[in-house]
Design an enzyme around this catalytic site. Structure first.
Site, mmCIF file in Angstrom:
data_model
loop_
_atom_site.group_PDB
_atom_site.id
_atom_site.type_symbol
_atom_site.label_atom_id
_atom_site.label_comp_id
_atom_site.label_asym_id
_atom_site.label_seq_id
_atom_site.Cartn_x
_atom_site.Cartn_y
_atom_site.Cartn_z
ATOM 1 N N HIS A 92 17.801 18.380 4.509
ATOM 2 C CA HIS A 92 16.660 17.749 5.181
ATOM 3 C C HIS A 92 15.919 16.698 4.363
ATOM 4 O O HIS A 92 15.118 15.936 4.925
ATOM 5 C CB HIS A 92 15.653 18.836 5.593
ATOM 6 N N TYR A 122 3.130 24.951 14.411
ATOM 7 C CA TYR A 122 3.650 23.634 14.029
ATOM 8 C C TYR A 122 4.698 23.229 15.057
ATOM 9 O O TYR A 122 5.622 23.986 15.343
ATOM 10 C CB TYR A 122 4.276 23.748 12.642
ATOM 11 N N SER A 140 7.197 19.914 15.487
ATOM 12 C CA SER A 140 7.627 18.673 14.857
ATOM 13 C C SER A 140 7.670 17.540 15.868
ATOM 14 O O SER A 140 8.126 17.705 16.991
ATOM 15 C CB SER A 140 9.016 18.864 14.240
ATOM 16 N N THR A 175 8.099 12.371 10.172
ATOM 17 C CA THR A 175 7.618 13.258 11.239
ATOM 18 C C THR A 175 6.112 13.433 11.123
ATOM 19 O O THR A 175 5.512 13.142 10.092
ATOM 20 C CB THR A 175 8.282 14.652 11.159
#
Length: 655
Positions: free
Chosen positions: A375, A488, A490, A501
């Protein structure tokens, strides 16, 4: 034609020249059809130069949005204290940090204010990256059973991956554009006009069509890229000279070239033959697979990697690091069980994986396929585009069929990478196996497929499908625990140059009001509950718009905090326990919708949290939940969601 082909060979590395030749149809159709996936009229990176830059929000608006996110989570006394800290921050250190951030942004106009900090946060974290960071995207099987043969499917997906890569390098991959009204902008007229505009103003031309080009700066890092473990902070390396792929099978590494010296994709029959050679290698399963080391805590892995290099494995690691991408050929049949499929691709046993690679194409013995990606280099938007293009191309334009005969006149081009291990490394590999097995065993994976609600029901009731999903998560979690927790979602900021993001905070005052109303003993009338749902949808849409337009508060505060740390500036807002609490994400959620995707998943970001990947289809929704019992049991959350979505769809369809 021979002379022309020689000319093309010379110019292969010069993408603009290839682009011109393709546009003028000076390359043979047969050659172009195999070498390139697409032939875009608009160059791939045409809009990059004129993309707007990610805005730095006004400090007072960020603080207002931060307080709004804290309000449903804090008791009154704690909220009053946090509110006081924020007011003081705005009038003191906040102003100075905002100026530092603006100055930094002015000096880095080639990028965005968050890009370096966000990448740095990934590379500095010492937690193991599988489960904690590496997500997966699982694609559907081919509807033709014969094409799900592991050898055939892997060959076709590799060829399609190379065609994607070649199109990207030649600047003829379709640019990523969000069309607000596709009927008016996703047209030949749009392409004709935009392709003729100078790159410096091309974005503005697209904007007049209400079409929004997206940042594609991450795309080159899909290929030839690897994360290298180092003490305290890892690094990313990109070696565009690599012309080979690596293949893992039974824990062993193999490498073979897939591009010629002129960067042409080698014949399909050769790729098929080389994969067949690997799958038929009689060597037993590797007793000490080095791939398991990529599951370790990063400092520990960094030390062991240096040990590997000094033990005569430098060239072997270079093959892995510089490969275009990695392919994992698994020995297991996964069947049709989503649980087993997700568990295998999300983590597996780690022995046939290299989690540090930008992405690995994973294919099971019975043809199930997925991408597991690191990532730090980029986000799901780029990986989703890659995998859905490859999935579609490998099905619609397969260069390998069940009748294709493999042929390679020099199979010695396939190299099995021999690894030299001393007793210390062997012992560390065994320890890593045991440690990773324990970690994976502690992870629960559960899923829900619910076919009573989807986009169609939501649109008919004029509410956002994503808002309904998030509302369901809030109700479901409250019913399970009696709590409201940091959540959360994204959201991509790829509408801006080097955007990454932003966070949408779905737990709001509006969702809290609905949750308390719908779970109370004396429920309000249906009309009032539907009104509350509508308010939740409006609020969620507003938060999503703000996040997508770079007007969320999370990344802004994150950057300000980094400058506070750099300058040793004390800031009461960041020292407030409420700030740490808000960033201890209990419900981590994300969705990537595509007809190609069967499932997407990732691990919880904290031990007592839930990782929630979800998909919304026209008449169905799917939720995949990861958890670490006994902190939380994903199965309990799924049970709660099932009842919650039943109630939500009943409410929406009444009257």
């Amino acid at each position: 034609m021979t002379v022309l082909r020689q000319k093309v060979d010379v110019l292969t590395n010069q993408s603009q020249e290839i682009y011109k030749l393709l546009k003028k149809n000076l390359i043979s159709k047969e050659y172009a059809n195999y070498q390139f996936m697409q032939k875009s009229q608009i160059p791939t990176m045409h809009f990059q130069r004129s993309l707007p830059r990610l805005p730095i929000p006004a400090l007072d608006l960020t603080c207002k949005r931060y307080l709004a996110a804290q309000k449903p989570l804090l008791i009154d006394e704690a909220y009053i204290k946090t509110e006081s800290n924020v007011e003081q921050f705005i009038n003191t250190s906040g102003k100075h940090l905002q100026e530092l951030l603006k100055n930094y942004d002015r000096l880095n106009k080639h990028s965005s204010y968050i890009s370096e900090f966000w990448s740095d946060s990934y590379l500095r974290d010492r937690k193991p990256i599988p489960i904690n960071y590496n997500p997966i995207l699982v694609v559907h099987k081919d509807e033709r059973p014969a094409y799900n043969n592991q050898l055939i499917r892997s060959a076709n997906m590799i060829i399609s991956s190379l065609r994607f890569y070649k199109s990207l390098k030649a600047d003829i991959l379709e640019p990523e554009v969000y069309h607000l009204n596709p009927k008016k902008s996703d047209t030949e007229r749009f392409r004709n006009i935009c392709s003729k505009l100078p790159p410096a103003i091309s974005w503005y031309g697209a904007y007049l069509f209400k079409a929004y080009p997206l940042d594609m700066s991450q795309y080159p890092n899909l290929f030839n890229t690897t994360r290298i473990p180092e003490i305290d902070k890892d690094r990313l390396i990109h070696n565009p000279a690599g012309k080979h792929i690596t293949v893992q099978y039974k824990g062993h590494f193999y490498a073979f070239r897939v591009l010629t010296n002129n960067n042409d994709i080698i014949p399909a029959k050769q790729i098929l033959a080389r994969l067949k050679y690997i799958l038929e290698d009689p060597i037993p399963k590797c007793e000490f697979p080095i791939g398991i080391l990529t599951t370790l805590e990063r400092n520990k892995w960094a030390s062991l990697r240096h040990e590997l290099e000094s033990n005569g494995n430098d060239q072997c690691l270079k093959y892995i690091d510089s490969a275009l991408f990695n392919v994992c050929l698994d020995s297991e049949d996964l069947g049709e069980d989503p649980y087993g499929i997700v568990r295998n691709f999300l983590h597996g046993d780690g022995e046939n994986r290299w989690f540090d690679k930008s992405f690995s194409l994973q294919i099971s013995k019975d043809g199930q396929a997925a991408v597991n990606f690191e990532h730090a280099w980029g986000d799901g938007v780029a990986v989703l585009r890659y995998i859905q293009d490859v999935y579609t191309d490998s099905r619609e334009n397969p260069f390998i069929s069940p009748d294709t005969d493999p042929y390679d006149d020099n199979i010695s081009n396939v190299i099995r990478l021999d690894v030299h291990l001393n007793d210390k490394i062997k012992s560390s590999i065994q320890e890593a196996k045991n440690e990773y097995k324990s970690t994976c065993k502690s992870l629960d994976i559960d899923y829900l497929i619910f076919n009573r609600i989807g986009k169609n029901v939501c649109k008919k009731q004029a509410v956002s499908p994503d808002a309904i999903m998030q509302l369901g998560f809030q109700v479901g979690y409250y019913r399970m625990t009696g709590k409201f927790v940091p959540t959360y979602e994204s959201c991509s900021t790829a509408a801006f140059k080097h955007g990454r993001t932003e966070t949408v905070r779905p737990c709001t005052n509006a969702t809290k009001a609905f949750v308390l109303a719908v779970t109370s003993k004396n429920k309000p009338p249906v009309s009032e509950l539907k009104y509350l749902i509508s308010e939740c949808s409006k609020g969620h849409n507003q938060l999503t718009r703000e996040a997508a337009m770079g007007q969320g508060f999370d990344r802004h505060l994150f950057a300000l905090k980094k400058f506070a740390e750099k300058t040793n500036m004390a800031c009461n807002i960041f020292e407030d326990p409420a700030y740490a609490m808000l960033n201890h994400i209990i419900l981590s959620t994300s969705t990537l919708n595509s007809p190609a995707i069967f499932a997407g998943g990732f691990g919880p970001v904290v031990k007592n949290g839930l990782g929630v990947g979800y998909i919304i289809k026209d008449d169905e929704l799917g939720v995949l939940v990861t958890s670490y019992p006994p902190y939380h049991r994903g199965s309990d959350f799924i049970d709660s969601l099932r009842g919650t979505f039943d109630e939500l769809v009943s409410l929406l369809q009444k009257y």
